[in-house]
Design an enzyme around this catalytic site. Structure first.
Site, mmCIF file in Angstrom:
data_model
loop_
_atom_site.group_PDB
_atom_site.id
_atom_site.type_symbol
_atom_site.label_atom_id
_atom_site.label_comp_id
_atom_site.label_asym_id
_atom_site.label_seq_id
_atom_site.Cartn_x
_atom_site.Cartn_y
_atom_site.Cartn_z
ATOM 1 N N TYR A 76 0.851 -1.187 0.000
ATOM 2 C CA TYR A 76 0.000 0.000 0.000
ATOM 3 C C TYR A 76 0.883 1.232 0.000
ATOM 4 O O TYR A 76 1.776 1.366 0.843
ATOM 5 C CB TYR A 76 -0.892 -0.010 1.234
ATOM 6 C CG TYR A 76 -1.799 1.190 1.367
ATOM 7 C CD1 TYR A 76 -2.909 1.344 0.549
ATOM 8 C CD2 TYR A 76 -1.541 2.169 2.325
ATOM 9 C CE1 TYR A 76 -3.756 2.450 0.682
ATOM 10 C CE2 TYR A 76 -2.376 3.270 2.469
ATOM 11 C CZ TYR A 76 -3.473 3.406 1.635
ATOM 12 O OH TYR A 76 -4.299 4.489 1.767
ATOM 13 N N LYS A 122 5.239 9.374 8.490
ATOM 14 C CA LYS A 122 5.123 8.881 9.856
ATOM 15 C C LYS A 122 6.218 9.444 10.767
ATOM 16 O O LYS A 122 6.124 10.568 11.229
ATOM 17 C CB LYS A 122 5.061 7.355 9.869
ATOM 18 C CG LYS A 122 3.863 6.788 9.084
ATOM 19 C CD LYS A 122 3.707 5.303 9.252
ATOM 20 C CE LYS A 122 2.583 4.746 8.384
ATOM 21 N NZ LYS A 122 1.246 5.173 8.777
ATOM 22 N N ASP A 180 9.402 2.909 -0.768
ATOM 23 C CA ASP A 180 8.390 3.541 0.078
ATOM 24 C C ASP A 180 8.741 3.215 1.523
ATOM 25 O O ASP A 180 8.408 2.148 2.029
ATOM 26 C CB ASP A 180 7.004 3.011 -0.286
ATOM 27 C CG ASP A 180 5.908 3.574 0.610
ATOM 28 O OD1 ASP A 180 6.226 4.244 1.610
ATOM 29 O OD2 ASP A 180 4.724 3.323 0.322
#
Length: 425
Positions: free
Chosen positions: A144, A267, A239
């Site tokens: 994702y 994050k 990613d």
């Protein structure tokens, strides 16, 4: 535990928010029951609106590596807000955080801050297309990369949780430019390069998959991707929104010794504030506006409170902290495996650094296909039994648990003891 106030708030939320939530997994639909409304958090603990306290294994889905409301991070944000929430122009703290990231990640010489991991991955692929002059990109089933149209083809995380790996609203043209390979299967990538010669701009991958549950890269997989991209003139995009500064001081690329062309962050880089970023060599990044033809902008990008939170967080992440995190999570994973075995429950527990997932399935989980075999109903029961004992897990069988510096040995013991009960039920 009682959840009366949470139930009331959820009922009211459904009148004004779609499904009562602002992110689908929060709705608890995959585990059942009423979503819990959190009122406050400190260290390793969450407290809900009904007064229940939990050991937090979500960590705001990853960024709270220091724990909640760390005094240094809180002070940095408060000081920044006191000078103004945002200016829409340049501020010195942007370059402070940039230098901190660049010092830790040798593959990054220049960086661009955005407001989310989704913005970072979307922008990274646009940049790769601009650099190569090609249209197609390879992603992996179950990985994702945010909710950009390009990435909602066999996506993980919430899409997988809800049994809808493809999203309505994604055009056939976008889907045609997205090529799907199998995580940990180099041959599937090699075939796509062969079938789409000179058309592939980039391969984007979570170096450790975290959105179909934690799935580490097989030996040689990341190295193989590097070689295939080099041979085809494509760019390799890591990613590291989840793994960045989580699995090592220098991210997953340091842990596995493989250098990507472009890295996406999120994050932890924002210390819990809404921040994303992407970076690469100066040669690649100079293709971005205002220096190059690839356009990307953001009104709130680099806003001082978010930059201050990220800078304060990264400054505290040293080698000693990572060693302690590794040891705590390793002990937890080993104990969970033993508890499951004692209870006669088939599990596969995958761990990398301070992130782990308990899959309710026999045999190893090394791909999206493997992850789909997990018993989601069994996880739902496990989730609620843990919640009733004061342990808050991600409300999805396909998400990572996160351990923070704030988790004490007593916290780890309580999680283990709760799991002993939950596995046997």
């Amino acid at each position: 535990m009682k959840y009366d106030r949470s139930a009331e708030l959820f009922s009211e939320s459904q009148k004004v928010l779609v499904g009562g939530v602002n992110s689908p997994v929060r709705a608890f639909r995959s585990v059942g029951g009423t979503p819990v409304f959190i009122q406050s958090a400190a260290g390793s603990k969450l407290r809900d609106v009904d007064g229940n306290e939990y050991i937090d294994c979500i960590g705001s889905w990853g960024p709270m590596i220091l724990g909640h409301a760390h005094p240094d991070v809180t002070a940095a944000v408060q000081a920044a807000v006191g000078l103004g929430v945002g200016f829409g122009t340049c501020a010195e703290v942007e370059q402070k955080l940039a230098r901190e990231v660049i010092a830790r990640v040798p593959s990054v010489e220049k960086i661009r801050f955005v407001n989310s991991g989704t913005e970072a991955t979307m922008s990274a692929i646009r940049l790769a297309r601009g650099v190569t002059g090609r249209a197609k990109a390879i992603k992996f089933a179950g990985c994702y990369h945010g909710h950009g149209d390009l990435f909602l083809i066999k996506a993980g995380s919430g899409a997988l949780t809800f049994g809808a790996p493809d999203s309505a609203g994604v055009t056939p043209g976008t889907a045609a430019d997205t090529l799907i390979a199998e995580f940990n299967d180099l041959e599937s990538v090699r075939r796509l390069f062969t079938e789409n010669a000179d058309q592939i701009a980039a391969v984007i991958v979570e170096p450790v998959a975290g959105n179909m549950g934690v799935v580490p890269p097989a030996e040689g997989f990341l190295e193989g991707l590097r070689d295939l991209c080099d041979g085809a003139g494509a760019l390799l995009v890591f990613d590291e929104v989840m793994t960045g500064f989580r699995v090592a001081k220098g991210c997953a690329q340091q842990r596995y010794g493989v250098t990507p062309d472009i890295t996406c962050f999120g994050k932890i880089v924002g210390g819990g504030m809404p921040v994303g970023a992407y970076g690469a060599s100066a040669k690649i990044m100079y293709h971005l506006s205002p220096l190059g033809p690839v356009y990307q902008a953001g009104t709130l990008s680099g806003n001082p409170p978010s930059m201050a939170a990220g800078f304060a967080t990264l400054r505290l992440l040293d080698d000693v902290l990572y060693e302690k995190l590794e040891a705590k999570c390793e002990r937890l994973a080993a104990a969970l495996a033993e508890d499951a075995k004692d209870a006669g429950v088939e599990t596969c527990i995958n761990r990398v650094g301070s992130m782990l997932t308990v899959f309710f399935t026999g045999g190893p989980v090394a791909s999206f296909t493997d992850a789909q075999k997990t018993d989601t109903e069994r996880f739902g029961r496990f989730f609620h039994l843990m919640l009733e004992q004061g342990v808050f897990l991600p409300p999805s069988a396909f998400e990572a648990w996160f351990i923070s510096a704030a988790h004490t040995e007593e916290d780890i013991n309580r999680i283990i003891d709760a799991a002993k009960v939950a596995f046997k039920a």
